[in-house]
Scaffold this motif. Sequence first.
Motif, PDB file in Angstrom:
ATOM      1  N   PRO A   1       0.811  -1.218   0.000  1.00 18.95           N
ATOM      2  CA  PRO A   1       0.000   0.000   0.000  1.00 18.95           C
ATOM      3  C   PRO A   1       0.844   1.268   0.000  1.00 18.95           C
ATOM      4  N   THR A   2       0.192   2.375  -0.296  1.00 16.55           N
ATOM      5  CA  THR A   2       0.860   3.666  -0.477  1.00 16.55           C
ATOM      6  C   THR A   2       1.764   4.038   0.691  1.00 16.55           C
ATOM      7  N   GLY A   3       1.302   3.792   1.917  1.00 19.96           N
ATOM      8  CA  GLY A   3       2.068   4.215   3.088  1.00 19.96           C
ATOM      9  C   GLY A   3       3.436   3.575   3.191  1.00 19.96           C
ATOM     10  N   ARG A   4       3.629   2.383   2.595  1.00 18.50           N
ATOM     11  CA  ARG A   4       4.916   1.694   2.661  1.00 18.50           C
ATOM     12  C   ARG A   4       5.641   1.657   1.326  1.00 18.50           C
ATOM     13  N   LEU A   5       5.054   2.301   0.314  1.00 20.08           N
ATOM     14  CA  LEU A   5       5.555   2.113  -1.043  1.00 20.08           C
ATOM     15  C   LEU A   5       6.947   2.696  -1.265  1.00 20.08           C
ATOM     16  N   THR A   6       7.160   3.953  -0.894  1.00 21.78           N
ATOM     17  CA  THR A   6       8.434   4.608  -1.186  1.00 21.78           C
ATOM     18  C   THR A   6       9.591   3.887  -0.511  1.00 21.78           C
ATOM     19  N   ARG A   7       9.402   3.502   0.749  1.00 21.34           N
ATOM     20  CA  ARG A   7      10.458   2.773   1.447  1.00 21.34           C
ATOM     21  C   ARG A   7      10.712   1.425   0.781  1.00 21.34           C
ATOM     22  N   PHE A   8       9.634   0.762   0.350  1.00 18.73           N
ATOM     23  CA  PHE A   8       9.754  -0.536  -0.305  1.00 18.73           C
ATOM     24  C   PHE A   8      10.549  -0.426  -1.602  1.00 18.73           C
ATOM     25  N   LEU A   9      10.285   0.607  -2.388  1.00 20.05           N
ATOM     26  CA  LEU A   9      10.951   0.756  -3.680  1.00 20.05           C
ATOM     27  C   LEU A   9      12.352   1.361  -3.562  1.00 20.05           C
ATOM     28  N   ASN A  10      12.569   2.165  -2.540  1.00 20.19           N
ATOM     29  CA  ASN A  10      13.858   2.851  -2.404  1.00 20.19           C
ATOM     30  C   ASN A  10      14.847   1.961  -1.658  1.00 20.19           C
ATOM     31  N   VAL A  11      15.058   0.751  -2.183  1.00 22.84           N
ATOM     32  CA  VAL A  11      15.836  -0.256  -1.457  1.00 22.84           C
ATOM     33  C   VAL A  11      17.301   0.110  -1.325  1.00 22.84           C
ATOM     34  N   ASN A  12      17.818   0.908  -2.220  1.00 23.40           N
ATOM     35  CA  ASN A  12      19.241   1.245  -2.166  1.00 23.40           C
ATOM     36  C   ASN A  12      19.578   1.963  -0.869  1.00 23.40           C
ATOM     37  N   SER A  13      18.747   2.934  -0.496  1.00 26.74           N
ATOM     38  CA  SER A  13      19.005   3.658   0.748  1.00 26.74           C
ATOM     39  C   SER A  13      18.728   2.774   1.961  1.00 26.74           C
ATOM     40  N   GLU A  14      17.783   1.824   1.814  1.00 29.02           N
ATOM     41  CA  GLU A  14      17.447   0.949   2.933  1.00 29.02           C
ATOM     42  C   GLU A  14      18.606   0.041   3.321  1.00 29.02           C
ATOM     43  N   VAL A  15      19.338  -0.448   2.333  1.00 27.89           N
ATOM     44  CA  VAL A  15      20.417  -1.390   2.644  1.00 27.89           C
ATOM     45  C   VAL A  15      21.774  -0.702   2.759  1.00 27.89           C
ATOM     46  N   ALA A  16      21.830   0.597   2.548  1.00 30.42           N
ATOM     47  CA  ALA A  16      23.118   1.292   2.575  1.00 30.42           C
ATOM     48  C   ALA A  16      23.813   1.128   3.921  1.00 30.42           C
ATOM     49  N   GLY A  17      23.028   1.159   4.998  1.00 30.97           N
ATOM     50  CA  GLY A  17      23.628   1.008   6.315  1.00 30.97           C
ATOM     51  C   GLY A  17      23.951  -0.426   6.668  1.00 30.97           C
ATOM     52  N   LEU A  18      23.411  -1.373   5.897  1.00 35.71           N
ATOM     53  CA  LEU A  18      23.651  -2.788   6.178  1.00 35.71           C
ATOM     54  C   LEU A  18      24.834  -3.333   5.407  1.00 35.71           C
ATOM     55  N   ALA A  19      24.937  -2.894   4.164  1.00 35.78           N
ATOM     56  CA  ALA A  19      25.991  -3.460   3.310  1.00 35.78           C
ATOM     57  C   ALA A  19      26.447  -2.412   2.315  1.00 35.78           C
ATOM     58  N   ARG A  20      27.618  -1.851   2.541  1.00 23.56           N
ATOM     59  CA  ARG A  20      28.141  -0.825   1.640  1.00 23.56           C
ATOM     60  C   ARG A  20      28.906  -1.423   0.467  1.00 23.56           C
ATOM     61  N   ILE A  21      29.270  -2.671   0.588  1.00 19.20           N
ATOM     62  CA  ILE A  21      29.926  -3.380  -0.510  1.00 19.20           C
ATOM     63  C   ILE A  21      29.367  -4.798  -0.539  1.00 19.20           C
ATOM     64  N   GLY A  22      29.705  -5.545  -1.552  1.00 17.28           N
ATOM     65  CA  GLY A  22      29.299  -6.936  -1.616  1.00 17.28           C
ATOM     66  C   GLY A  22      28.059  -7.159  -2.459  1.00 17.28           C
ATOM     67  N   PRO A  23      27.618  -8.440  -2.553  1.00 17.51           N
ATOM     68  CA  PRO A  23      26.505  -8.802  -3.437  1.00 17.51           C
ATOM     69  C   PRO A  23      25.196  -8.093  -3.123  1.00 17.51           C
ATOM     70  N   ILE A  24      24.859  -7.943  -1.833  1.00 16.18           N
ATOM     71  CA  ILE A  24      23.584  -7.300  -1.492  1.00 16.18           C
ATOM     72  C   ILE A  24      23.589  -5.852  -1.956  1.00 16.18           C
ATOM     73  N   HIS A  25      24.696  -5.153  -1.704  1.00 14.56           N
ATOM     74  CA  HIS A  25      24.813  -3.766  -2.147  1.00 14.56           C
ATOM     75  C   HIS A  25      24.731  -3.672  -3.668  1.00 14.56           C
ATOM     76  N   SER A  26      25.421  -4.584  -4.359  1.00 15.11           N
ATOM     77  CA  SER A  26      25.411  -4.566  -5.826  1.00 15.11           C
ATOM     78  C   SER A  26      24.021  -4.838  -6.367  1.00 15.11           C
ATOM     79  N   GLN A  27      23.310  -5.789  -5.750  1.00 15.42           N
ATOM     80  CA  GLN A  27      21.971  -6.091  -6.237  1.00 15.42           C
ATOM     81  C   GLN A  27      21.028  -4.921  -5.976  1.00 15.42           C
ATOM     82  N   ALA A  28      21.160  -4.269  -4.816  1.00 12.87           N
ATOM     83  CA  ALA A  28      20.313  -3.114  -4.530  1.00 12.87           C
ATOM     84  C   ALA A  28      20.521  -2.028  -5.575  1.00 12.87           C
ATOM     85  N   GLN A  29      21.771  -1.786  -5.965  1.00 10.38           N
ATOM     86  CA  GLN A  29      22.035  -0.779  -7.001  1.00 10.38           C
ATOM     87  C   GLN A  29      21.460  -1.196  -8.343  1.00 10.38           C
ATOM     88  N   ALA A  30      21.547  -2.494  -8.661  1.00  5.88           N
ATOM     89  CA  ALA A  30      20.979  -2.980  -9.926  1.00  5.88           C
ATOM     90  C   ALA A  30      19.465  -2.810  -9.933  1.00  5.88           C
TER      91      ALA A  30
END
Length: 336
Positions: A152-181
């Motif tokens: 739903p709308t209330g969670r949409l932007t956070r759901f789609l903006n995954v790059n910023s969501e995982v930035a604090g978790l993984a700055r390098i590596g496969p998860i970071h690369s997939q988030a950027q892709a």
Amino acid sequence: MHVVSGKGGTGKTTLAAALALALAAEGGRTLLIEVEGRQGIAELFQIAALPYEERRVATVTPAQLGLPGRGHGEVHALAIDTEQALLEYLEMFYKLGRAGKALQKVGFVDFATTVAPGVRDVLLTGKACEAARRKGPDGRRRYDAVVMDAPPTGRLTRFLNVNSEVAGLARIGPIHSQAQAVMRVLRSPETAVHFTTLLEEMPVQETVDGIAELRDSGLPVGGVLVNLVRPPILDAAAVAAVDGDHREEVALALGEAGLGGRSRKPETVRAHVEPLLDPLLEQAREHAERVELERAQRAELQQLKLPTYELPLIGEGMDLAGLYRLAGELKRQGAA
């Protein structure tokens, strides 16, 4: 890729499915994806619960949508399971194989997706983006379009903006690369985020706020799908014309319509009609107020300057025939 969101209760799953049918109508191949685990797609298409694999759920022709043309297309569907998506991810990037199954047994998968919800969103959006980019042996894309029934709308932007969501978790590596892709796909001109709404104050306000958030995040906005639109029967001027000093004329008109029985005596007709006058006029006033409210909400949506598509209320309830009817409306109005 078409991402469909909206306030709960606006029919986003129904319109996502209708959009998938409309996109496939002229011979295309569409994938319809569900990410919330509700099995809403299976319910709409009246089939068993979907497993974690892509399955054909419908074939569609222009004739089924009430449109001219030949050929037929296909709609495939996928209900993404977070645990299965993570195991697939671990196998793809870390070659864990059986070890991944062992992690599932000890609860690691559930732990990982609960403690780090950003990882969960990367998995869900990543699977959708992978399907949108996937190519077959002939070098052509597997699907002409991918439609995602998003949160739903209330969670949409956070759901789609995954790059910023995982930035604090993984700055390098496969998860970071997939988030950027994933973000490269989501921010590309080949992606559009559509909002479903009703002509009511709260859904319209959520739509306006959601679109503003998406624009601030640099995510592409598509169109607005206005659902459950009812045709106006009376407007305020019509109600004013039959209220107040015109009660006598209304009573006579009701009598002429046969509501006074067989008698033609004015007093007899009046006796039959009088109990109906106030309730009928009250209903007319309520209808006029709703029409005015919907006009105000429609004007609010027009301020967004986005393509807007209106889908009718289907009074007999939503079934497969109704779903195909909505798909035809979307096709006729140019949404697909």
